[in-house]
Design a protein around this motif. Structure first.
Motif, PDB file in Angstrom:
ATOM      1  N   ASN A  93       0.865  -1.170   0.000  1.00  0.00           N
ATOM      2  CA  ASN A  93       0.000   0.000   0.000  1.00  0.00           C
ATOM      3  C   ASN A  93       0.901   1.218   0.000  1.00  0.00           C
ATOM      4  OD1 ASN A  93      -2.581   1.363   0.180  1.00  0.00           O
ATOM      5  ND2 ASN A  93      -1.976   1.935   2.253  1.00  0.00           N
ATOM      6  N   ASP A  94       0.830   2.015  -1.047  1.00  0.00           N
ATOM      7  CA  ASP A  94       1.671   3.193  -1.188  1.00  0.00           C
ATOM      8  C   ASP A  94       0.986   4.414  -0.595  1.00  0.00           C
ATOM      9  OD1 ASP A  94       3.581   1.666  -2.420  1.00  0.00           O
ATOM     10  OD2 ASP A  94       3.104   2.329  -4.452  1.00  0.00           O
ATOM     11  N   GLY A  95       1.740   5.535  -0.596  1.00  0.00           N
ATOM     12  CA  GLY A  95       1.197   6.783  -0.091  1.00  0.00           C
ATOM     13  C   GLY A  95       1.975   7.268   1.111  1.00  0.00           C
ATOM     14  N   PRO A  96       1.326   8.074   1.971  1.00  0.00           N
ATOM     15  CA  PRO A  96       2.006   8.589   3.165  1.00  0.00           C
ATOM     16  C   PRO A  96       2.615   7.473   3.993  1.00  0.00           C
ATOM     17  CG  PRO A  96      -0.095   9.696   2.856  1.00  0.00           C
ATOM     18  CD  PRO A  96      -0.047   8.587   1.845  1.00  0.00           C
ATOM     19  N   ALA A  97       3.811   7.716   4.507  1.00  0.00           N
ATOM     20  CA  ALA A  97       4.583   6.664   5.176  1.00  0.00           C
ATOM     21  C   ALA A  97       3.840   6.019   6.329  1.00  0.00           C
ATOM     22  CB  ALA A  97       5.917   7.242   5.663  1.00  0.00           C
ATOM     23  N   ASP A  98       3.073   6.812   7.081  1.00  0.00           N
ATOM     24  CA  ASP A  98       2.437   6.239   8.268  1.00  0.00           C
ATOM     25  C   ASP A  98       1.262   5.336   7.933  1.00  0.00           C
ATOM     26  OD1 ASP A  98       0.638   8.159   7.428  1.00  0.00           O
ATOM     27  OD2 ASP A  98       0.559   9.238   9.340  1.00  0.00           O
ATOM     28  N   GLY A  99       0.810   5.324   6.676  1.00  0.00           N
ATOM     29  CA  GLY A  99      -0.274   4.442   6.272  1.00  0.00           C
ATOM     30  C   GLY A  99       0.144   3.358   5.304  1.00  0.00           C
ATOM     31  N   ALA A 100       1.448   3.274   5.009  1.00  0.00           N
ATOM     32  CA  ALA A 100       1.932   2.307   4.020  1.00  0.00           C
ATOM     33  C   ALA A 100       1.926   0.891   4.595  1.00  0.00           C
ATOM     34  CB  ALA A 100       3.344   2.677   3.576  1.00  0.00           C
ATOM     35  N   PHE A 101       1.732  -0.079   3.708  1.00  0.00           N
ATOM     36  CA  PHE A 101       1.881  -1.484   4.059  1.00  0.00           C
ATOM     37  C   PHE A 101       3.211  -1.968   3.488  1.00  0.00           C
ATOM     38  CE2 PHE A 101      -2.999  -2.410   3.729  1.00  0.00           C
ATOM     39  CZ  PHE A 101      -3.237  -1.517   4.758  1.00  0.00           C
ATOM     40  N   PHE A 102       3.942  -2.723   4.283  1.00  0.00           N
ATOM     41  CA  PHE A 102       5.167  -3.369   3.841  1.00  0.00           C
ATOM     42  C   PHE A 102       5.026  -4.875   4.033  1.00  0.00           C
ATOM     43  CE2 PHE A 102       6.289   0.909   5.203  1.00  0.00           C
ATOM     44  CZ  PHE A 102       7.009   1.384   4.129  1.00  0.00           C
ATOM     45  N   ALA A 103       5.995  -5.627   3.520  1.00  0.00           N
ATOM     46  CA  ALA A 103       5.912  -7.080   3.628  1.00  0.00           C
ATOM     47  C   ALA A 103       7.308  -7.652   3.816  1.00  0.00           C
ATOM     48  CB  ALA A 103       5.241  -7.681   2.391  1.00  0.00           C
ATOM     49  N   HIS A 129      11.263 -12.949  -4.070  1.00  0.00           N
ATOM     50  CA  HIS A 129      11.773 -12.869  -2.705  1.00  0.00           C
ATOM     51  C   HIS A 129      13.179 -12.257  -2.664  1.00  0.00           C
ATOM     52  CE1 HIS A 129      11.322 -14.059   1.542  1.00  0.00           C
ATOM     53  NE2 HIS A 129      12.618 -14.295   1.525  1.00  0.00           N
ATOM     54  N   PRO A 130      13.324 -10.998  -3.088  1.00  0.00           N
ATOM     55  CA  PRO A 130      14.634 -10.343  -3.019  1.00  0.00           C
ATOM     56  C   PRO A 130      14.975  -9.939  -1.586  1.00  0.00           C
ATOM     57  CG  PRO A 130      12.990  -8.781  -3.768  1.00  0.00           C
ATOM     58  CD  PRO A 130      12.283 -10.114  -3.650  1.00  0.00           C
ATOM     59  N   VAL A 172      13.744  -3.382  -0.571  1.00  0.00           N
ATOM     60  CA  VAL A 172      13.076  -4.538  -1.173  1.00  0.00           C
ATOM     61  C   VAL A 172      12.237  -5.216  -0.100  1.00  0.00           C
ATOM     62  CG1 VAL A 172      14.582  -5.037  -3.131  1.00  0.00           C
ATOM     63  CG2 VAL A 172      15.208  -5.895  -0.865  1.00  0.00           C
ATOM     64  N   ASP A 173      10.990  -5.502  -0.451  1.00  0.00           N
ATOM     65  CA  ASP A 173      10.066  -6.248   0.402  1.00  0.00           C
ATOM     66  C   ASP A 173      10.032  -7.684  -0.105  1.00  0.00           C
ATOM     67  OD1 ASP A 173       9.483  -4.043   1.887  1.00  0.00           O
ATOM     68  OD2 ASP A 173       7.356  -3.963   1.398  1.00  0.00           O
ATOM     69  N   SER A 174      10.546  -8.599   0.687  1.00  0.00           N
ATOM     70  CA  SER A 174      10.732  -9.956   0.190  1.00  0.00           C
ATOM     71  C   SER A 174       9.421 -10.685  -0.054  1.00  0.00           C
ATOM     72  CB  SER A 174      11.608 -10.750   1.159  1.00  0.00           C
ATOM     73  OG  SER A 174      11.035 -10.808   2.448  1.00  0.00           O
TER      74      SER A 174
END
Length: 619
Positions: A348-358, A413-414, A373-375
């Motif tokens: 989920n992109d956008g403002p950092a405090d609402g982003a999703f990472f993995a 999976h980088p 990189v998000d693996s």
């Protein structure tokens, strides 16, 4: 954690749904391609009769599965004469289905119990598993007695195992003695599964030697050892004879001879003085963050599996792989704070405090831009001016090896990213065994090296690209020559769950472990967060509440998507005489691919722990 996927009814589903509370459900047989850590012997449940058996369904890409491996170590030691742990490896990525890759992972993560190789997910499906990691406990007579998904279940397991020992000792059905585990022959190499590397101010190479739990300084040739920092034993001792636990990321503090080390399994940031070799602890408590404060004094804030670090904007950015966020260590104020992310796993992109990472696993700074990189989403992304943007990556369940325009390109999976002199980036595309190059000017991805054994990082030394070939246990040099790859796209094997449009109920099933109760002393003891990709999938009901059952409205105009679910529950010992009850937090997250179809179920249950009131697993 790595996302789970709901599936149609299977052998165990059918058995469990037909029995009453406390009825005994026979455990399905263990079926797979082969076994590791058994000396070549095959194992059946009949062979394990008389033992308490703990099945750990895992996949080696999954950070939460790695957490559980570490959680189980003391439990396995405590009950070593009655408990047999079996790792059931059920892969997510294509690379994880390679038997040699699995063999390497079992060594890398010091898995000291038998492992069933289940590449076709046969045993996974027969046990109705929906998420990594999942734990199934089987009694000495071969019946499933407890199921739990996610982390933080050790105390509940300890209680149940003790009860089973007492019960089956009395019945005469418990057999004590050695289990079927046989340790493989140890290998001897200078480096063992190195993770990350940097160039020091004296032009030497510093490498995190993760499986040797140490840091190694090499000559510029990348082979000759100057010194080893660390005893080689797991631990968290500071000083001139320090210990680490699977260290990974390294970054220099500009203008100094100080290095910051991501001490991953210790959940710490460590400081290394290159002049003296002395190690200090900079941030973290040594306990894994599960909930609570993320901002404050560095020695008071818990971290969770810091995988990489990068000096950026006057401090150290931390890839907090364990909860899918980025944190920031400020050495000037000696504080840690949340930099980006919500702990929801996804893109989920956008403002950092609402982003999703993995499971961010690699960082590299280029001026105001922080590459990462998000693996788990096989993604290349960056943070700049408070905004997160995805360059390559389509979600939790799509990956492959495909070059070309970034919109169509695929990774697998980088774990590493490196800024090159021309401001392009080299990507350590770990599960494709390749080095890729992304050019921001042309918005294209190319392959510049292949047949690299699980590359996890790269650096430039004397105008050559030096790659950390982790599974080859060495550094390798390459002269970049682009090779066009137009491979197939891959999807995770498990099918989507069919759900109905309109009114829909999602229920997380959680039973407090015996002897505990939900902790309501300071307010609600449970929390449920539900979001979706795309966001339009959920018309009503997304967001956070304190109930584990949620009414949703599903959009009939969206045909496919992913439900992102994060649940937690705090349970405490319930003895009225205990003035200071012991409390523990259970937390689990799922990424459930769904398909919206007519006449589909209007309810989706997800098991977090225990059995429900009908003796079922919540399936």
């Amino acid at each position: 954690m790595d996302p789970g996927t709901a599936r149609p009814s299977t052998v165990l589903d059918t058995a469990v749904t037909t029995v009453k509370r406390r009825a005994r459900v026979r455990a399905p047989e263990l079926v797979g391609r082969g076994w590791l850590n058994t000396g070549g012997e095959q194992i059946s449940l009949k062979d394990l009769r008389g033992k308490i058996v703990l099945l750990d369904f895992w996949t080696f890409c999954c950070i939460n599965c790695l957490h559980v491996l570490d959680e189980l170590r003391p439990l396995e030691k405590e009950f070593e004469d009655v408990l047999v742990t079996i790792g059931v490896h059920s892969p997510k990525f294509v690379h994880e289905a390679d038997p040699e890759a699995l063999k390497a992972a079992v060594e890398r993560y010091e898995v000291h119990h038998p492992v069933l190789d289940d590449p076709e997910l046969t045993t996974w499906q027969n046990y109705a598993v929906k998420a990594w990691p999942t734990l199934d406990l089987i009694d000495p007579e071969g019946y499933v007695v407890h199921v739990a998904a996610g982390e933080g279940h050790v105390e509940a397991l300890r209680t149940i195992i003790r009860e089973l020992v007492e019960e089956h000792d009395e019945k005469g059905t418990l057999h004590r003695g050695r289990g079927p585990y046989q340790a493989p022959e140890p290998a001897s190499t200078t480096l063992r599964f190195p993770a990350k590397a940097i160039v020091t101010p004296r032009n030497t190479i510093l490498v995190s030697d993760s499986a040797h739990h140490s840091i190694v300084e090499l000559e510029p040739d990348g082979e000759t050892v100057i010194r080893r920092i660390g005893t080689g034993e797991r631990g968290r001792l500071d000083g001139l004879n320090p210990t680490f636990s699977e260290p990974a990321g390294l970054t220099l503090v500009p203008g100094t001879n100080q290095v910051v080390v991501a001490d991953t399994v210790n959940h710490l940031l460590r400081g290394l003085d290159l002049d003296t070799g002395e190690v200090t602890t900079l941030a973290g408590t040594g306990e894994q963050w599960r909930d609570g404060e993320t901002d404050g004094p560095a020695d008071k804030i818990e971290l969770t599996s810091p995988w990489d670090v990068a000096w950026w904007n006057g401090g150290v950015t931390i890839a907090m792989a364990g909860n899918h966020t980025l944190s920031f260590f400020d050495p000037a104020t000696n504080t840690v704070s949340r930099l980006a992310g919500t702990t929801v796993e996804g893109i989920n992109d956008g403002p950092a405090d609402g982003a999703f990472f993995a499971q961010t696993s690699g960082l590299a700074a280029d001026g105001d831009r922080l590459w990462m990189v998000d693996s788990e989403t096989s993604a290349l992304r960056y943070l700049e001016n408070g905004e997160v943007r995805t360059v390559i990556g389509k979600g939790l369940f799509s990956f492959g090896h495909k070059d070309g325009d970034a919109d169509e390109a695929l990774l697998q999976h980088p774990l590493g990213v490196t800024v090159l002199a021309d401001h392009s980036v080299a990507i350590s595309d770990t599960y494709n065994n390749a080095i890729r190059r992304f050019d921001p000017e042309t918005n294209t991805l190319t392959t510049i090296a292949t047949d690299v054994a699980e590359p996890s990082d790269a650096l430039v030394v004397d105008n050559e690209l030096v790659v950390v070939a982790s599974a080859a246990h060495r550094l390798e040099r390459f002269t970049a020559a682009a090779v066009k790859i137009d491979g197939a796209a891959h999807e995770v094997k498990r099918p989507s769950t069919d759900i109905a449009a309109g009114e829909f109920e999602l229920a997380v099933v959680f039973t407090p472990p015996k002897g505990t109760k939900l902790d309501e002393r300071y307010g609600p003891s449970t929390r449920l967060e539900i979001t979706s990709s795309p966001p339009e999938l959920i018309v009503e009901g997304a967001g956070v509440t304190t109930e584990l059952v949620r009414a949703l409205r599903i959009n009939d105009q969206v045909t496919n998507g992913v439900l992102h679910v994060v649940a937690q529950a705090a349970s405490c010992s319930d003895d009225p005489a205990d003035e200071h009850p012991v409390c523990r937090l259970t937390r689990q997250d799922w990424g459930v691919p769904v398909r919206v179809v007519a006449d589909a179920p209007t309810r989706l249950p997800l098991l977090m722990g225990g059995m429900d009131e009908d003796g079922q697993q919540g399936t």
